[in-house]
Scaffold this active site. Structure first.
Site, PDB file in Angstrom:
ATOM      1  N   GLY A 266       0.817  -1.221   0.000  1.00 50.34           N
ATOM      2  CA  GLY A 266       0.000   0.000   0.000  1.00 50.34           C
ATOM      3  C   GLY A 266       0.845   1.263   0.000  1.00 50.34           C
ATOM      4  N   ARG A 267       1.829   1.345   0.894  1.00 52.31           N
ATOM      5  CA  ARG A 267       2.619   2.576   1.011  1.00 52.31           C
ATOM      6  C   ARG A 267       3.652   2.718  -0.094  1.00 52.31           C
ATOM      7  NH1 ARG A 267       3.137  -1.009   4.808  1.00 52.31           N
ATOM      8  NH2 ARG A 267       5.106  -1.959   5.427  1.00 52.31           N
ATOM      9  N   GLU A 352       5.716   2.799   9.286  1.00 48.85           N
ATOM     10  CA  GLU A 352       4.952   1.564   9.077  1.00 48.85           C
ATOM     11  C   GLU A 352       5.892   0.446   8.612  1.00 48.85           C
ATOM     12  OE1 GLU A 352       0.855   2.229   7.703  1.00 48.85           O
ATOM     13  OE2 GLU A 352       1.272   0.705   6.208  1.00 48.85           O
ATOM     14  N   HIS A 383       9.389  28.761  13.457  1.00 48.50           N
ATOM     15  CA  HIS A 383       8.633  29.583  14.418  1.00 48.50           C
ATOM     16  C   HIS A 383       7.823  28.704  15.358  1.00 48.50           C
ATOM     17  CE1 HIS A 383       9.588  33.254  12.137  1.00 48.50           C
ATOM     18  NE2 HIS A 383       9.675  32.380  11.151  1.00 48.50           N
ATOM     19  N   LYS A 511      -7.595  -2.452  12.027  1.00 48.10           N
ATOM     20  CA  LYS A 511      -8.764  -2.792  11.204  1.00 48.10           C
ATOM     21  C   LYS A 511      -9.646  -3.798  11.936  1.00 48.10           C
ATOM     22  CE  LYS A 511      -6.609  -1.665   6.760  1.00 48.10           C
ATOM     23  NZ  LYS A 511      -6.295  -2.023   5.389  1.00 48.10           N
TER      24      LYS A 511
END
Ligand code: G6Q
Length: 547
Positions: A266-267, A352, A383, A511
């Site tokens: 997936g990634r 992951e 900042h 999940k």
């Protein structure tokens, strides 16, 4: 851990002791070639500078010895050979096949996948062109002005990050939007300003079972049906998945269903049909340039020698900081507003993949693994959290990313941006000693008593390491290079730590848990007796609020 690996770690630790008390600035003073020696150029439009890490040639030799002891080369060969190196899921991790434009056969296991990769990509490109040209239209005959990708995690972060990064390449194409969160506010707020008759939804889900994506897709479908009727669904939906059977049940026109394969994690899937929203947004030619950037890095990763191999160096620097210097976090700061989602994208890719505590054989790891990855664009971060980076007790290595040329932006602004980036990188290395702080206050006319009080607060330790990635401009090819560099960096570290970077059982657990609890939350009459006291108490409190 074998004796050779243990010895390699021990040698690195002993060497780190020998560097205590030395300053990075002194290393520059002693070696006029330091910048050339500890930087790598790719062609003439990409430069990786790691000279501001406190290390020497010997550090690199010892890191190399560790990489050899862990068999990094053999692991890399197995990756590119398409072996099933994702051992817990018995799959290859062959995302490189998706960006291999060489025309040569590409093996995944015993199969040559080139033809099917190219056929699917061509299908994506045809549809992307049809949407951009206005040839593909909605149910009322209007062309699409907006595309909404519904997906989460690996089916969201890549295209969401890349469309922002490449916004100057949109041309006349539709605007892209991304809905991921199961919080209904995400879909509602995104659709509030859109005309459904001109909106195309892409449901992106590798498994086509993910709770959030299925809930958002069902709600979007209901919105289309309410506004334009049931028959409009096939005109307003496209889908991307490896589970084509499940997509058909949803009612998407099969000519608008795009596939990919289980050997694409997936990634790692932005290069596949999951990139459909990006391909529509920037058009096929730019998408191909993005793939080309990825392929450049695959070749570089395979061919460049250790001391000039950018992903290997990135990975080994990370090992140095994580294992030898016990540094638990790593910041990624793009001085490039359009890369604002890049840190979030890398957070998934890295955490992951390498957030693991057992080795490939299932034993507990005996060295620390993936660090916490975080970041925001500069100059904004300056900042905000930079205070801790400059003076906090933890030393946090930083990657700075910046373009040499602005992309369609004001040159004056870019000069300010660029100088801020380099000034920060320099300041982290240089620091400020007590004597320097005192001298500065004296020059400002302060008396000695005031100086004694204030000076300690104005001391900066320095020797805080940072790398700079300097690229000509943020174009599709450069973005492809950046993404692939980090993918391979993560792989290198996984090899050193002997972990599997390609599974994600923690995500799977989430999940499972969501599917177990949601029926209990949805039904106010259901029993909470089986739940732990806290979960039951929180559910009861909510029930009282909404009763
Ligand atoms: C990625 C992870 C995870 C996954 C999402 C969405 O490597 O496995 O982020 O991408 O859970 O999964 P689906 O694409 O199957 O909906």
């Amino acid at each position: 851990m074998t004796d050779v690996v243990a010895a390699a770690f021990a040698a690195l630790r002993a060497h780190a002791q020998s560097l205590v008390g030395r300053r990075t600035l002194d290393l520059f003073a002693q070696d006029p070639n330091r910048f050339a020696e500890f930087s790598v150029a790719l062609d003439d439009d990409f430069l990786f500078d790691f000279s501001k890490h406190k290390l020497t040639g010997e550090t690199l030799s010892l890191l190399r010895r560790l990489a050899e002891a862990r068999g990094l080369e053999a692991r890399r060969d197995a990756l590119f050979a398409g072996d099933a190196i994702n051992i817990t899921e018995n799959r290859a991790a062959m995302h490189m096949a998706l960006r291999d434009l060489s025309g040569r056969p590409i093996r995944v296991g015993q199969e040559n996948v080139r033809q099917m990769v190219e056929t699917e990509r061509e299908k994506v490109y045809r549809f992307a062109r049809a949407v951009r040209d206005g040839e593909a239209r909605g149910a009322t005959g209007h062309s699409f002005t907006d595309v909404v990708n519904i997906g989460i995690g690996g089916s969201d972060l890549g295209p969401a990050m890349a469309t922002r990064a490449l916004s100057p390449y949109r041309g006349e194409g539709p605007q892209a939007h991304f809905v991921s969160n199961v919080d209904g506010a995400d879909l509602a707020d995104t659709l509030a300003a859109l005309d459904l008759a001109r909106t195309l939804f892409i449901v992106s889900s590798k498994t086509f079972t993910t709770q959030e994506t299925m809930a958002n897709a069902a709600s979007a479908r209901a919105r289309i049906v309410a506004a334009l009727g049931e028959r409009a669904v096939e005109k307003h939906f496209a889908a991307v998945s490896t589970r084509l059977d499940k997509v058909v049940e949803f009612g998407v026109d099969p000519s608008r269903v795009f596939g990919f394969w289980d050997w694409v994690g997936g990634r790692y899937s932005l290069w596949s049909s999951i990139g459909l929203a990006l391909a529509i947004f920037i058009g096929p030619d730019h998408f191909t340039a993005f793939l080309q950037g990825g392929q450049d890095i695959d070749e570089h990763f395979r061919d460049a020698p250790f001391a000039k191999n950018i992903p290997i160096l990135m990975g080994m620097l990370g090992v140095w900081h994580r294992n030898i210097k016990a540094r638990g976090a790593h910041a990624v700061i793009p001085y490039d507003q359009r890369l604002s989602r890049f840190p979030a994208y890398l957070q998934q890719l890295d955490m992951e993949s390498n957030g693991k505590a057992v080795t490939r054989s299932g034993a507990q790891v005996d060295e620390a693994t993936g660090p916490v990855i975080f970041g925001e664009p500069g100059t904004n971060g300056q900042h905000a959290f930079f205070q801790l980076l400059h003076q906090g007790v933890d030393v946090i290595p930083i990657d700075f990313l910046v373009a040499a040329q602005p992309t369609a932006a004001d040159a004056h602004h870019h000069a300010l941006l660029f100088s801020n980036c380099l000034a920060q990188s320099e300041a982290f290395m240089r620091g400020r000693t007590l004597a320097e702080a005192q001298a500065q206050l004296r020059a400002a006319g302060m008396n000695e008593e005031e100086i004694d009080e204030l000076a300690p607060h104005k001391v900066f330790s320095g020797d805080r390491p940072s790398s700079v990635f300097l690229y000509k401009s943020l174009d599709p090819r450069t973005l492809g290079r950046l993404v692939a560099l980090y993918e391979h960096k993560v792989f290198v570290q996984a090899a050193i730590w002997d972990i599997n970077p390609f599974d994600q059982w923690g995500v799977e657990l989430g999940k499972e848990l969501a599917n177990r609890l949601s029926p209990i939350v949805a039904d106010a009459q259901s029993s909470t007796a089986e739940l732990d006291g806290s979960t039951a108490g929180l559910i009861a409190w909510r029930r009282a609020q909404i009763a």
